[in-house]
Design an enzyme around this catalytic site. Structure first.
Site, PDB file in Angstrom:
ATOM      1  N   CYS A  93     -27.668 -23.839   2.468  1.00 23.42           N
ATOM      2  CA  CYS A  93     -28.395 -25.104   2.568  1.00 23.42           C
ATOM      3  C   CYS A  93     -27.936 -26.120   1.524  1.00 23.42           C
ATOM      4  O   CYS A  93     -28.519 -27.191   1.407  1.00 23.42           O
ATOM      5  CB  CYS A  93     -29.894 -24.860   2.464  1.00 23.42           C
ATOM      6  SG  CYS A  93     -30.377 -24.058   0.938  1.00 23.42           S
TER       7      CYS A  93
ATOM      8  N   ASN B 206     -25.553 -26.195  -4.334  1.00 25.78           N
ATOM      9  CA  ASN B 206     -25.672 -27.290  -5.315  1.00 25.78           C
ATOM     10  C   ASN B 206     -25.899 -26.704  -6.704  1.00 25.78           C
ATOM     11  O   ASN B 206     -25.285 -27.107  -7.687  1.00 25.78           O
ATOM     12  CB  ASN B 206     -26.839 -28.222  -4.969  1.00 25.78           C
ATOM     13  CG  ASN B 206     -26.732 -28.780  -3.560  1.00 25.78           C
ATOM     14  OD1 ASN B 206     -25.662 -28.804  -2.993  1.00 25.78           O
ATOM     15  ND2 ASN B 206     -27.850 -29.234  -3.007  1.00 25.78           N
ATOM     16  N   ASP B 207     -26.825 -25.735  -6.744  1.00 19.77           N
ATOM     17  CA  ASP B 207     -27.104 -25.103  -8.029  1.00 19.77           C
ATOM     18  C   ASP B 207     -26.116 -23.995  -8.351  1.00 19.77           C
ATOM     19  O   ASP B 207     -25.723 -23.827  -9.511  1.00 19.77           O
ATOM     20  CB  ASP B 207     -28.535 -24.540  -8.045  1.00 19.77           C
ATOM     21  CG  ASP B 207     -29.528 -25.626  -8.375  1.00 19.77           C
ATOM     22  OD1 ASP B 207     -29.252 -26.417  -9.300  1.00 19.77           O
ATOM     23  OD2 ASP B 207     -30.573 -25.705  -7.703  1.00 19.77           O
TER      24      ASP B 207
ATOM     25  N   ARG C 227     -37.652 -29.113   1.379  1.00 19.38           N
ATOM     26  CA  ARG C 227     -37.866 -29.157  -0.078  1.00 19.38           C
ATOM     27  C   ARG C 227     -39.294 -29.617  -0.346  1.00 19.38           C
ATOM     28  O   ARG C 227     -39.571 -30.814  -0.348  1.00 19.38           O
ATOM     29  CB  ARG C 227     -36.877 -30.120  -0.725  1.00 19.38           C
ATOM     30  CG  ARG C 227     -35.421 -29.687  -0.677  1.00 19.38           C
ATOM     31  CD  ARG C 227     -34.561 -30.744  -1.342  1.00 19.38           C
ATOM     32  NE  ARG C 227     -33.254 -30.257  -1.694  1.00 19.38           N
ATOM     33  CZ  ARG C 227     -32.145 -30.466  -0.975  1.00 19.38           C
ATOM     34  NH1 ARG C 227     -32.212 -31.142   0.149  1.00 19.38           N
ATOM     35  NH2 ARG C 227     -30.979 -30.008  -1.382  1.00 19.38           N
TER      36      ARG C 227
ATOM     37  N   GLU D 242     -28.838 -18.944  -5.771  1.00 24.52           N
ATOM     38  CA  GLU D 242     -28.257 -20.150  -6.383  1.00 24.52           C
ATOM     39  C   GLU D 242     -28.016 -19.972  -7.881  1.00 24.52           C
ATOM     40  O   GLU D 242     -27.603 -20.900  -8.564  1.00 24.52           O
ATOM     41  CB  GLU D 242     -29.133 -21.366  -6.105  1.00 24.52           C
ATOM     42  CG  GLU D 242     -30.608 -21.189  -6.433  1.00 24.52           C
ATOM     43  CD  GLU D 242     -31.464 -22.394  -6.030  1.00 24.52           C
ATOM     44  OE1 GLU D 242     -30.920 -23.449  -5.686  1.00 24.52           O
ATOM     45  OE2 GLU D 242     -32.706 -22.255  -6.101  1.00 24.52           O
TER      46      GLU D 242
ATOM     47  N   ARG E 241     -25.225 -30.660 -12.887  1.00 27.63           N
ATOM     48  CA  ARG E 241     -24.929 -31.365 -11.632  1.00 27.63           C
ATOM     49  C   ARG E 241     -25.254 -32.850 -11.659  1.00 27.63           C
ATOM     50  O   ARG E 241     -24.876 -33.574 -10.746  1.00 27.63           O
ATOM     51  CB  ARG E 241     -25.629 -30.670 -10.448  1.00 27.63           C
ATOM     52  CG  ARG E 241     -27.125 -30.729 -10.473  1.00 27.63           C
ATOM     53  CD  ARG E 241     -27.734 -29.737  -9.468  1.00 27.63           C
ATOM     54  NE  ARG E 241     -28.256 -30.380  -8.286  1.00 27.63           N
ATOM     55  CZ  ARG E 241     -29.022 -29.774  -7.393  1.00 27.63           C
ATOM     56  NH1 ARG E 241     -29.319 -28.482  -7.513  1.00 27.63           N
ATOM     57  NH2 ARG E 241     -29.482 -30.421  -6.357  1.00 27.63           N
TER      58      ARG E 241
ATOM     59  N   HIS F  28     -43.793 -47.569  16.875  1.00 29.33           N
ATOM     60  CA  HIS F  28     -43.378 -47.149  18.215  1.00 29.33           C
ATOM     61  C   HIS F  28     -42.286 -48.039  18.795  1.00 29.33           C
ATOM     62  O   HIS F  28     -41.421 -47.574  19.534  1.00 29.33           O
ATOM     63  CB  HIS F  28     -44.590 -47.145  19.155  1.00 29.33           C
ATOM     64  CG  HIS F  28     -45.478 -45.975  18.930  1.00 29.33           C
ATOM     65  ND1 HIS F  28     -46.833 -46.042  18.988  1.00 29.33           N
ATOM     66  CD2 HIS F  28     -45.172 -44.703  18.606  1.00 29.33           C
ATOM     67  CE1 HIS F  28     -47.351 -44.857  18.724  1.00 29.33           C
ATOM     68  NE2 HIS F  28     -46.356 -44.024  18.491  1.00 29.33           N
TER      69      HIS F  28
ATOM     70  N   ARG G 205     -39.332 -24.188   1.406  1.00 29.05           N
ATOM     71  CA  ARG G 205     -39.051 -23.676   0.066  1.00 29.05           C
ATOM     72  C   ARG G 205     -40.242 -23.961  -0.832  1.00 29.05           C
ATOM     73  O   ARG G 205     -40.769 -25.076  -0.836  1.00 29.05           O
ATOM     74  CB  ARG G 205     -37.807 -24.365  -0.477  1.00 29.05           C
ATOM     75  CG  ARG G 205     -37.452 -23.876  -1.867  1.00 29.05           C
ATOM     76  CD  ARG G 205     -36.179 -24.480  -2.353  1.00 29.05           C
ATOM     77  NE  ARG G 205     -36.337 -25.875  -2.712  1.00 29.05           N
ATOM     78  CZ  ARG G 205     -35.326 -26.657  -3.096  1.00 29.05           C
ATOM     79  NH1 ARG G 205     -34.109 -26.177  -3.124  1.00 29.05           N
ATOM     80  NH2 ARG G 205     -35.525 -27.894  -3.422  1.00 29.05           N
TER      81      ARG G 205
HETATM   82  C1  PEP Z   1     -29.109 -26.070  -3.768  1.00 32.77           C
HETATM   83  O1  PEP Z   1     -29.274 -25.868  -4.963  1.00 32.77           O
HETATM   84  O2  PEP Z   1     -28.007 -25.933  -3.189  1.00 32.77           O
HETATM   85  C2  PEP Z   1     -30.228 -26.527  -2.941  1.00 32.77           C
HETATM   86  C3  PEP Z   1     -30.116 -26.621  -1.639  1.00 32.77           C
HETATM   87  O3  PEP Z   1     -31.365 -26.897  -3.547  1.00 32.77           O
HETATM   88  P1  PEP Z   1     -31.564 -28.222  -4.447  1.00 32.77           P
HETATM   89  O4  PEP Z   1     -30.425 -29.149  -4.150  1.00 32.77           O
HETATM   90  O5  PEP Z   1     -32.877 -28.776  -4.027  1.00 32.77           O
HETATM   91  O6  PEP Z   1     -31.573 -27.692  -5.815  1.00 32.77           O
HETATM   92 MG    MG Z   2     -31.203 -25.558  -5.816  1.00 36.83          MG
END
Ligand code: PEP
Ligand code: MG
Length: 594
Positions: A514, A466-467, A307, A443, A477, A200, A343
C-alpha cells in the site's frame, strides 16, 4: 478586453477542478431568474381552495420529478436517477407540507408566501450545519422549492437542454435538475461560483464527462456573456479570451491527455490481469469517507488502505466511538466490490495532534511514540477505535490493519485488546463480525525479518514501502536534505519486499502493498516481477496502472525484478527502472494517441 496593439488580452482565473477534461467555447451566462414570491391575504373562505392549489402543485411537481427521474435513468444510469429520489423525499416531508398548510390556515396568507417561508427556514438550518454533505443537500430542498413555486405560479422550468448552440455554462450555481437536463452535445463545460465536490450537479457533470470547475470567484460578474473561454477541468484553470498560442498548447497537451485517460477508463471493464492471464487485485488507498466516490470511479476492488488518522486530524480531537462508526460504516456500505481494510490510528511522525492532547513532544518523531506504540500505551483511545471498527464489521467485509509493528509482541497485545473489545460488545449484545480479519503492516525492518513469526498471529500482510524505505535506509521521509537518499528501489528495500512476499506465501496468507510506489508504473511492474499480486493505489492512478499491467507479461516483469535485485546501489536500481519506463512503458501510453 483589447490591448493597445488591438490584440485580445488573455486572463487566467482559477477555481477547484471537479470534473476532468478540456473544453473551448463561448460563455453562456446562466442568469438564475429570481422567483417573485407573491404575498397577499386570504379570507377564511379561500383557505381550503388555497390548500387544494398547494396539493395540486405538489402533485405536479412529483409528476415532473418522476418523469425527470425516468429520463435520467434512460440517459445516464439508475445511480444518477436515484438523486431524484432525494427530491421526491423532500416532497414527502410531512413537516414541510404540514407546516405550510397550518401556516396558511393560521396566518391567512397565500400559499407561495407560507411555503417559501417554511422552506427557507429549513434551508437556513441545514446551511448552518458543519457537515458538507448535509450542506450539499440544501440544493435538493432549494431545487424542489423553486419547482413547487414555479408550479404554483404556472411557470415552466428553464432548462439547460434549450441552448441554441454549444457553449460553456457560467452560473452562480447549478441545481441537479438543471444538470440532469443538460444536453451533452451543447454543454461543453460548467463553471460555477459556488458548489462543492459532492454536489449532485457536479456528480452528474462528472458522469457525463463534462469538464467542470467550481468555486470560481465572482464568475458571473467577471466573465462577459459570449466571450471565448478555455476550460481546463484537470487543473481548475479558466482562460478568458485565450490566445492562439494558448489554444495550440492546450490543444496539443490536453487532447492527448483526454484520449489517454479515456482509454484507461474504458479498459476498466476488462479483467484486472496481466497479458498472460495472472489475476491481480487492485485496491484503493483512501483518507476518509469522502473518497468513496473516487474509489468507485477508479474501478478498485475494495479499499486496501484507509488511513483512519485523517478522522482524528480533521477534528483535531479523538473522535467518539459513534463518530468513527458512522465514518467506517459509510465506507463499508459505499464500497461493495471488495473488502475495506481500515488501518488503526497511525498518529505520530509527521501526523501530530497538539501536545496538550497527546503529551507528545519528541526530537525524532518518526522513530518515536507513533502508531501502535501510542495505541498500546493509550488503551482507552485504542479500544474506542477497535469497538467502532468491530461494530462497523457487522455491515460488510471490514478488515483491521495494525501500523508500525516492530515485532510479534505488539501484534499479540493488539489482538488481545481486540479480543477484549469483542467481549465487551458481546456482553452488550452488539453485532460484529467475530471472525474479522486482522493484518500486519510490514514497514519496519525488524518486522520484515520476523515476518514468518508475525504471520502466525494475523490473516494478511500489507507492506508499507513509504516507511519501510525510510527505516531500511535511515532516511527521514520528509527531510529535503536527505531526499536524494530516499530510494524505494534500493536493492535492500527490494530484497526485503521479496523476502516478505516469500514469508507470506510460506504461511499461506495474502500479502499486498500500500506504499506510494504501487502507483508508479515501473515500480508496479517490478512488484509483480517479485511475485506481488495485490496493489493498493490512490484512486486517480489506478486506471493507468491497471492499463499498463494488462499489457505486460509476467516473464518480462520477472526479468526486470532480477535486474533490480542484482543491483549494488540504489542509483543503479533507479536507472534500471527509469530505462524500463522509457523504453517499455512510455511507448505503451504513447501508442494510445497514435
Ligand atoms: C507506508 O508507510 O508505506 C504507508 C502506506 O503508510 P503511511 O504512508 O501512512 O505511513
Ligand atoms: Mg507507514
Amino acid at each position: 478586453m483589447s490591448s493597445a496593439s488591438g490584440q485580445k488580452q488573455e486572463f487566467v482565473f482559477r477555481g477547484i477542478p471537479v470534473s476532468p477534461g478540456v473544453a473551448h467555447g463561448k460563455a453562456w451566462l446562466l442568469a438564475q431568474k429570481e422567483l417573485e414570491i407573491p404575498s397577499y391575504p386570504l379570507v377564511e373562505e379561500q383557505v381550503e381552495a388555497e390548500i387544494a392549489r398547494f396539493e395540486t402543485a405538489i402533485m405536479a411537481t412529483r409528476q415532473q420529478i418522476s418523469e425527470l427521474r425516468d429520463e435520467v435513468s434512460k440517459k445516464l444510469s439508475e445511480t444518477e436517477a436515484q438523486i431524484f429520489d432525494a427530491h421526491l423525499l423532500v416532497l414527502e416531508d410531512k413537516a414541510l407540507i404540514e407546516e405550510t398548510v397550518s401556516d396558511v390556515r393560521k396566518s391567512l396568507s397565500n400559499v407561495e408566501f407560507c411555503f417559501n417561508k417554511v422552506a427557507q427556514r429549513y434551508i437556513d438550518f441545514f446551511t448552518g450545519l458543519e457537515d458538507d454533505y448535509i450542506k450539499e443537500r440544501v440544493n435538493d430542498i432549494r431545487d424542489v422549492t423553486r419547482r413547487v413555486l414555479r408550479n404554483l405560479a404556472g411557470e415552466s422550468h428553464p432548462d439547460l437542454g434549450e441552448l441554441d448552440e454549444p457553449g460553456i455554462i457560467v452560473a452562480a450555481d447549478i441545481s441537479p435538475s438543471e444538470a440532469a437536463l443538460m444536453d451533452k452535445q451543447k454543454v461543453l463545460a460548467i463553471i460555477t461560483e459556488h458548489g462543492g465536490t459532492t454536489g449532485h450537479a457536479v456528480i452528474m457533470a462528472r458522469s457525463m464527462g463534462i469538464p467542470a470547475i467550481v468555486n470560481l470567484w465572482k464568475a458571473t460578474t467577471r466573465i462577459p456573456a459570449g466571450c471565448d473561454l478555455l476550460v481546463d477541468g484537470y487543473e481548475g484553470t479558466l482562460v478568458v479570451a485565450p490566445t492562439a498560442d494558448t489554444l495550440f498548447r492546450y490543444g496539443e497537451i490536453r487532447t492527448r491527455k483526454d484520449k489517454i485517460r479515456q482509454k484507461f477508463l474504458t479498459e476498466l471493464e476488462k479483467p484486472a490481469e496481466t497479458a498472460d492471464g495472472h489475476k491481480l487485485t487492485l485496491r484503493a488507498n483512501i483518507e476518509g469517507a469522502e473518497d468513496v466516490e473516487r474509489v468507485l470511479e477508479s474501478g478498485a476492488m475494495g479499499v486496501g488502505l484507509f488511513r483512519s488518522e485523517g478522522l482524528y486530524l480533521r477534528s483535531n480531537d479523538f473522535p467518539s466511538e459513534d463518530e468513527q462508526y458512522e465514518e467506517y460504516v459509510s465506507v463499508v456500505r459505499g464500497v461493495t466490490k471488495g473488502p475495506v481494510i481500515i488501518r488503526t490510528l497511525d498518529l505520530g511522525g509527521d501526523k501530530i495532534l497538539p501536545k496538550a492532547m497527546t503529551g507528545i513532544d519528541e526530537n525524532n518523531p518518526f522513530m518515536g511514540f507513533r502508531a501502535i506504540r501510542f495505541c498500546l500505551k493509550h488503551k482507552e483511545i485504542f479500544k474506542v477505535q477497535l469497538r467502532a471498527l468491530l461494530r462497523a464489521s457487522a455491515e460488510g467485509d471490514l478488515r483491521i490493519l495494525y501500523p508500525m509493528l516492530s515485532g510479534v509482541s505488539e501484534l499479540v497485545e493488539a489482538n488481545e485488546l481486540l479480543a477484549e473489545a469483542k467481549k465487551e460488545l458481546g456482553r452488550q449484545g452488539v453485532n460484529f463480525n467475530p471472525n474479522i480479519e486482522v493484518g500486519a503492516m510490514i514497514e519496519i525492518p525488524s518486522a520484515a525479518l520476523v515476518a514468518s513469526e508475525l504471520a502466525r498471529h494475523c490473516d494478511f500482510f500489507s507492506i508499507g514501502t513509504n516507511d519501510l524505505t525510510q527505516y531500511m535506509l535511515a532516511v527521514d521521509r520528509v527531510n529535503d536534505e536527505v531526499a536524494h537518499l530516499y530510494q524505494p528501489a534500493h536493492p535492500s528495500v527490494v530484497r526485503t519486499i521479496k523476502n516478505i512476499i516469500q514469508a507470506a506465501n510460506d504461511a499461506d496468507i495474502p500479502v499486498g502493498i500500500c506504499g506510494e510506489v504501487a502507483g508508479e508504473s515501473a515500480y508496479a511492474a517490478l512488484l509483480l516481477g517479485l511475485g506481488m499480486r495485490e496493489l493498493s493505489i490512490t484512486p486517480p492512478n489506478l486506471p493507468e496502472i491497471r492499463y499498463i499491467l494488462r499489457q505486460m507479461q509476467i516473464s518480462e516483469m520477472k526479468a526486470l525484478a532480477d535486474k533490480v535485485l542484482s543491483c549494488a546501489t540504489g542509483d543503479e536500481a533507479q536507472e534500471v527502472l527509469a530505462k524500463f519506463s522509457k523504453t517499455r512503458l512510455q511507448p505503451l501510453v504513447e501508442a494510445i494517441t497514435e
